[in-house]
Scaffold this motif. Structure first.
Motif, PDB file in Angstrom:
ATOM      1  N   LYS A   1      -0.171  20.600  70.857  1.00  0.00           N
ATOM      2  CA  LYS A   1      -0.193  20.927  69.436  1.00  0.00           C
ATOM      3  C   LYS A   1      -1.319  20.181  68.732  1.00  0.00           C
ATOM      4  CE  LYS A   1       1.741  23.119  65.990  1.00  0.00           C
ATOM      5  NZ  LYS A   1       1.819  24.591  65.954  1.00  0.00           N
ATOM      6  N   THR A   2      -1.494  18.916  69.087  1.00  0.00           N
ATOM      7  CA  THR A   2      -2.579  18.125  68.492  1.00  0.00           C
ATOM      8  C   THR A   2      -3.933  18.712  68.856  1.00  0.00           C
ATOM      9  OG1 THR A   2      -1.199  16.142  68.624  1.00  0.00           O
ATOM     10  CG2 THR A   2      -3.557  15.823  68.328  1.00  0.00           C
TER      11      THR A   2
ATOM     12  N   ALA B   1      -8.480  23.936  65.755  1.00  0.00           N
ATOM     13  CA  ALA B   1      -8.493  24.745  64.535  1.00  0.00           C
ATOM     14  C   ALA B   1      -9.344  24.087  63.457  1.00  0.00           C
ATOM     15  CB  ALA B   1      -7.062  24.957  64.039  1.00  0.00           C
ATOM     16  N   MET B   2      -9.193  22.762  63.335  1.00  0.00           N
ATOM     17  CA  MET B   2     -10.028  22.033  62.369  1.00  0.00           C
ATOM     18  C   MET B   2     -11.503  22.138  62.749  1.00  0.00           C
ATOM     19  SD  MET B   2      -8.290  20.339  59.925  1.00  0.00           S
ATOM     20  CE  MET B   2      -9.283  18.900  59.598  1.00  0.00           C
TER      21      MET B   2
ATOM     22  N   LEU C   1       0.603  13.692  59.630  1.00  0.00           N
ATOM     23  CA  LEU C   1      -0.472  13.586  60.611  1.00  0.00           C
ATOM     24  C   LEU C   1      -1.796  13.909  59.930  1.00  0.00           C
ATOM     25  CD1 LEU C   1       1.169  15.359  63.690  1.00  0.00           C
ATOM     26  CD2 LEU C   1       1.079  12.919  63.183  1.00  0.00           C
ATOM     27  N   VAL C   2      -2.810  13.069  60.158  1.00  0.00           N
ATOM     28  CA  VAL C   2      -4.118  13.217  59.513  1.00  0.00           C
ATOM     29  C   VAL C   2      -5.148  13.574  60.573  1.00  0.00           C
ATOM     30  CG1 VAL C   2      -5.888  12.093  58.117  1.00  0.00           C
ATOM     31  CG2 VAL C   2      -3.465  11.533  57.750  1.00  0.00           C
TER      32      VAL C   2
ATOM     33  N   ASP D   1       6.926  16.953  60.754  1.00  0.00           N
ATOM     34  CA  ASP D   1       8.031  17.842  61.133  1.00  0.00           C
ATOM     35  C   ASP D   1       7.523  19.237  61.454  1.00  0.00           C
ATOM     36  OD1 ASP D   1       9.781  15.791  60.797  1.00  0.00           O
ATOM     37  OD2 ASP D   1      10.373  16.361  58.755  1.00  0.00           O
ATOM     38  N   GLU D   2       6.564  19.715  60.655  1.00  0.00           N
ATOM     39  CA  GLU D   2       6.020  21.043  60.908  1.00  0.00           C
ATOM     40  C   GLU D   2       5.209  21.063  62.187  1.00  0.00           C
ATOM     41  OE1 GLU D   2       6.462  23.886  59.409  1.00  0.00           O
ATOM     42  OE2 GLU D   2       7.838  23.065  57.922  1.00  0.00           O
ATOM     43  N   VAL D   3       4.452  19.990  62.374  1.00  0.00           N
ATOM     44  CA  VAL D   3       3.610  19.928  63.572  1.00  0.00           C
ATOM     45  C   VAL D   3       4.463  19.822  64.822  1.00  0.00           C
ATOM     46  CG1 VAL D   3       1.852  18.583  64.775  1.00  0.00           C
ATOM     47  CG2 VAL D   3       1.694  18.927  62.303  1.00  0.00           C
ATOM     48  N   LEU D   4       5.549  19.016  64.717  1.00  0.00           N
ATOM     49  CA  LEU D   4       6.384  18.766  65.894  1.00  0.00           C
ATOM     50  C   LEU D   4       7.550  19.745  65.992  1.00  0.00           C
ATOM     51  CD1 LEU D   4       6.512  14.860  65.846  1.00  0.00           C
ATOM     52  CD2 LEU D   4       4.953  16.359  67.089  1.00  0.00           C
TER      53      LEU D   4
END
Length: 591
Positions: A45-46, A52-53, A252-253, A276-279
């Motif tokens: 996910k990271t 994406a960034m 997360l930044v 929470d959304e990321v994980l």
């Protein structure tokens, strides 16, 4: 005391086996699997968010590069620069030059690149009429930040800046690429600044990435936010510093920099995403691991419980019954026939219990029978003692009569008296319960001689004895009562001559005695009554001697002897006795 697994009960052992072999491995495996899966999902996910960034950065850079590329083309275009440096004598001359030299070059790229909203050149050439992308440098223009930044850059390096441009729709935010047009020093007598505007919609479309569940920020070198998809920030109407934003905990930044691009040096893209959304996918994988672990743990647990119950319940049942055996309760275990080791152990326990119970019953019964026989023998001796009046006096009297008969030469009378004394003496003497066949035959001979003396030729008898039979031992007076019964009940009522035939023979390990007479015989009904009374131990009238002899044989031999009584009216009677052939005697002991 040293620890030993042998001191642990079976249920405890099975619990240890379950804990060490099932529960702990499954829990540890699922924890490790969850940790590894969570790490991989989080890492994936990271990486996806970073990509994406990076994609947003590259797309934004591509749009800026298009504008910078156009500026470079215009920057080096000699015809365009000559047209902007020339002093026009009249408006007509400028218009002709505009349409022939300026306009084709200036608007060549706008239809191709939709992101380019406007291309303008600001010049200090007063002979150029403002309009159509050619605009004069006024004091208002000089006060604008983009112009000041472009003029302050050394050489002709382009700058990128957020700008607010007046349009027919009103003020609009654009992203401006500006640079000085001073490529040729011979064409650098006037100030010329190129301004290329990129629309806000173009930049906004780049930052609207549906795969990123968070807020994105485009930050200029001064640390101010030039674009964001956060609708609550109000960045369009005021300058907002990124450092002034309160970042919630659990956020997360992610960031992307443009340090390798000179005209975007200091610019960056920041992404703030709720953990929470990321994980969410990580939590989804956790739930999957949990749902997978539950059946993996529950199914073996149920199997172990079922298997343990199959062992423990049956073993405990065997243990309880063994404790009952210790308390002399010989109960068998009622259950289905199973083929496993515990089932076989249960079957063997039942068989052992039945055998022990049977043996104990036999021992008790034998002991009771032996004691009963002892009591009956003592009673018989007591009755004999009570019924006799000084037996020594009787023996002496009989001996005196016998001696006088001999003196008078009455040999036959003396012999009969001698036989009577012998029978009398043997019947009163119970020193031994067991006698040799030879001794039993002496009494039988005495009895038959007396009967022969009484009845004369009316009675005949025959004896057929195997030599091997003389050394066998039998209970005292086991045969005599049957010979007596044949004489008294069979021969005496006859009017003609009677015959008693006694046969004792050895067949293998059996001693077979047959007493046969040709007397009156027994009616069938009375014969059945005698047989039934022998089985039920009922009284049978005059046949007391037969009953007593039969019971003594039964007490001594139990199931090891056979007794048959056959008779027909006027055909005589046959008694057959089959006994084990024993050749030694232990006084007062059962065989």
């Amino acid at each position: 005391m040293l620890f030993s697994f042998n001191n642990i009960r079976l249920r405890g052992k099975m619990l240890i086996v379950y804990t060490l072999s099932v529960f702990i491995p499954i829990v540890v495996t699922n924890i490790v699997f969850y940790q590894v899966t969570t790490h991989h999902v989080k890492q994936q996910k990271t990486n996806d968010m970073s990509k994406a960034m990076e994609q947003i950065r590259n797309d934004f850079l591509a749009q800026i590069d298009v504008a910078v590329g156009i500026s470079s083309v215009l920057y080096t275009d000699n015809l365009l620069n000559d047209a902007m440096e020339k002093t026009y004598e009249s408006a007509t001359e400028y218009v002709d030059a505009y349409y022939s030299e300026i306009s084709p070059t200036l608007y060549r790229y706008t239809p191709i690149y939709k992101a380019i909203q406007n291309i303008s050149i600001y010049t200090s050439n007063n002979s150029i009429i403002g309009g159509g992308g050619m605009l004069p440098i006024t004091s208002e223009v000089r006060n604008q930040l983009w112009y000041q930044e472009a003029m302050s850059m050394p050489g002709s390096q382009p700058i990128v800046i957020r700008n607010e441009t007046e349009t027919y729709k009103g003020p609009e935010i654009t992203y401006t690429v500006a640079r000085r047009l001073n490529y040729n020093k011979y064409q650098n007598f006037r100030n010329k600044v190129l301004k290329i505007d990129i629309s806000l919609d173009t930049v906004s479309s780049l930052f609207q990435n549906t795969t990123l569940q968070g807020h994105l920020y485009l930050i200029n070198p001064a640390g101010r936010i030039d674009f964001t998809n956060d609708p609550d920030l109000g960045w369009k109407s005021k300058d907002v510093s990124f450092d002034s934003i309160a970042i919630p905990s659990g956020t997360l930044v992610f960031n992307q920099y443009f340090n390798n691009v000179d005209y975007l040096r200091g610019w960056r893209i920041e992404g703030l995403f709720p953990e929470d959304e990321v994980l969410k996918d990580v939590h989804r994988s956790r739930n999957f691991v949990l749902y997978l672990a539950i059946p993996i743990l529950v199914v073996p647990t149920l199997v172990i419980i079922w298997f343990t119950s199959s062992l423990n319940v049956r073993i405990v049942r065997i243990l309880k019954h063994m404790k009952k055996v210790r308390n002399h309760h010989f109960e068998t275990i009622n259950q289905d026939q199973y083929r496993d080791e515990i089932g076989q152990l249960t079957n063997e326990f039942n068989r052992m219990t039945l055998q022990i119970g049977s043996l104990i019953d036999d021992v008790y019964l034998a002991d009771i029978e032996r004691k009963d026989l002892e009591i009956k023998r003592n009673q018989a001796q007591l009755h004999a003692l009570q019924s006799q009046i000084n037996p020594h006096f009787l023996f002496n009297a009989l001996e005196t009569i016998r001696m006088r008969s001999l003196l008078k030469k009455e040999q036959e009378t003396a012999k009969i008296i001698h036989n009577m004394a012998k029978i009398f003496r043997k019947s009163l003497s119970w020193d031994h319960d067991w006698v040799y066949v030879r001794e039993e035959l002496e009494l039988i001979n005495c009895f038959l001689e007396i009967q022969k003396y009484r009845f004369g030729d009316k009675l005949e008898y025959k004896l057929h004895i195997d030599e091997e039979a003389y050394g066998c031992i039998i209970p005292k007076m086991a045969v005599l009562p049957f010979v007596e019964n044949a004489s008294i009940h069979g021969i005496e009522p006859l009017k003609e001559q009677g015959l008693i035939d006694l046969s004792i023979r050895v067949c293998g390990d059996k001693l077979i005695t047959t007493i046969k007479d040709n007397g009156l015989g027994i009616e069938e009904e009375h014969l059945n009554e005698i047989r039934r009374s022998l089985e039920t131990e009922e009284s049978i009238g005059d046949h007391v001697g037969i009953r007593n002899a039969y019971y003594r044989l039964k007490l001594n031999y139990r199931e090891q002897f056979k007794f048959e009584l056959d008779s027909s009216r006027d055909q005589g009677t046959i008694v057959t006795i089959e006994l084990p052939c024993h050749r030694y005697r232990e006084p007062d002991q059962q065989l």
